[in-house]
Design an enzyme around this catalytic site. Structure first.
Site, short mmCIF file in Angstrom:
data_model
loop_
_atom_site.label_atom_id
_atom_site.label_comp_id
_atom_site.label_asym_id
_atom_site.label_seq_id
_atom_site.Cartn_x
_atom_site.Cartn_y
_atom_site.Cartn_z
N GLY A 148 34.21 75.82 15.00
CA GLY A 148 34.44 76.60 16.63
C GLY A 148 33.95 76.54 17.30
N GLY A 149 34.02 76.89 18.50
CA GLY A 149 33.13 76.32 19.97
C GLY A 149 33.41 75.30 20.59
N ILE B 110 31.99 71.86 23.60
CA ILE B 110 31.22 70.28 23.44
C ILE B 110 30.08 70.98 23.84
CG2 ILE B 110 31.37 70.35 25.96
CD1 ILE B 110 31.78 67.45 25.50
N THR B 111 28.83 70.03 22.76
CA THR B 111 27.53 70.21 23.20
C THR B 111 27.57 68.52 22.77
OG1 THR B 111 25.47 70.98 22.06
CG2 THR B 111 27.34 71.07 20.57
N TRP B 112 25.39 68.60 22.86
CA TRP B 112 24.68 67.64 22.91
C TRP B 112 24.57 67.60 21.51
CZ3 TRP B 112 20.22 66.67 22.41
CH2 TRP B 112 19.61 64.96 22.72
N HIS B 113 23.74 66.32 20.20
CA HIS B 113 23.08 66.54 19.63
C HIS B 113 21.86 64.86 19.65
CE1 HIS B 113 24.99 69.56 17.87
NE2 HIS B 113 25.50 69.12 16.97
N ALA C 285 22.20 74.34 16.30
CA ALA C 285 20.62 73.26 16.83
C ALA C 285 20.88 74.02 17.73
CB ALA C 285 21.40 72.08 17.93
N CYS D 74 28.49 74.11 25.79
CA CYS D 74 29.88 75.46 25.32
C CYS D 74 30.34 75.39 26.51
CB CYS D 74 28.79 75.44 24.91
SG CYS D 74 27.56 75.04 23.68
#
Length: 265
Positions: A74-75, A77-80, A199, A215
């Site tokens: 779910g959710g 876009i993000t960065w790791h 994260a 997000c």
């Protein structure tokens, strides 16, 4: 109380490629569904990567075409990447499944981790994850020489910080005294078993978030333990603290099925 094991997959020079970790999640998920392994939390760092949940809009992706891995959580876009502690709890939940309760437990664990380091965090209504709250709007400094009365975000739901310069960058939310996310969350539950997770920004280069709409949130930003404390915090410092609180919250949780209320005649 259920058994909970931790698997430290790789950190630093041994950071785990996203696809490798995703494959391992699915392998452990299958084994957990079959009761071949106990509830398991995979802990790791990733090399730099953008991942997009199922609700990600095209306009929230990097404008320069930077590759993005589309995933089944779910959710948005993000960065790791380096300096971020990533955890993937793979836990069997009772049916009918209460996804929100699982998310709240993860938030509780990370709130406790931050508190142990002296960072006060909170939830924000309608926004998953763990947040450092900013000042009230009327107390925040002016942006770009303008008063908050002229903040373009107040009237433009499609505001894009990437088109107006660094003053509005998510990584600078602390300087603007705004709400800023310190730990992102994105989960999936399949066959009653959880995947994906959290994260926690320990000491990453948060400018990586400036390429996207993190997000999908346009009026807040991101931060890290190191930034909030004004000193370098390492993954090695945080890892045992995170395991302790995850064990307290997930391992000692009294898991109950979601209550379904039915209208009476």
């Amino acid at each position: 109380m259920s058994e909970l094991r931790f698997v430290r997959m790789g950190f630093g020079a041994d950071a785990v490629e996203y696809q490798q970790a995703w494959d391992e999640q699915r392998r452990v998920h299958t084994a957990r569904f079959a009761d071949e392994v106990p509830d398991t939390v995979l802990l790791l760092e990733h090399p730099p990567v953008y991942t997009a949940g199922r609700r990600t809009e095209d306009s929230e992706r990097p404008l320069d075409g930077t590759p993005v891995v589309d995933v089944d959580r779910g959710g948005k876009i993000t960065w790791h990447g380096p300096g971020q502690l990533v955890g993937y709890p793979i836990q069997k939940l009772p049916r009918p499944v209460d996804v929100v309760a699982h998310l709240r437990r993860l938030e509780d664990a990370m709130i406790r981790v931050c508190a142990e380091f002296g960072v006060e965090t909170s939830r924000v209504e309608g926004r998953a994850g763990v947040w450092v709250l900013g000042d009230p709007v009327e107390q925040r400094p002016a942006l770009g020489g303008l008063t908050l009365d002229f903040d373009p975000r107040t009237d433009d739901e499609e505001f894009d910080h990437r088109l107006v310069g660094p003053d509005y960058a998510p990584s600078r939310a602390g300087r603007r005294h705004e709400d800023r996310k310190i730990c992102s969350m994105g989960i999936r539950v399949a066959k009653g078993v959880t995947m994906h997770g959290f994260a926690l920004n320990v000491n990453p280069d948060t400018s990586n978030f400036d390429k996207i709409i993190p997000c999908g949130i346009r009026d807040a930003g991101v931060t890290s333990l190191s930034h909030e404390l004004g000193r370098e915090v390492t993954i090695d410092e945080v890892l045992p603290i995170a395991e302790k609180h995850l064990l307290d919250v997930l391992g000692d949780a009294d898991l109950k099925p979601r209550v379904i209320e039915r209208a009476t005649a």
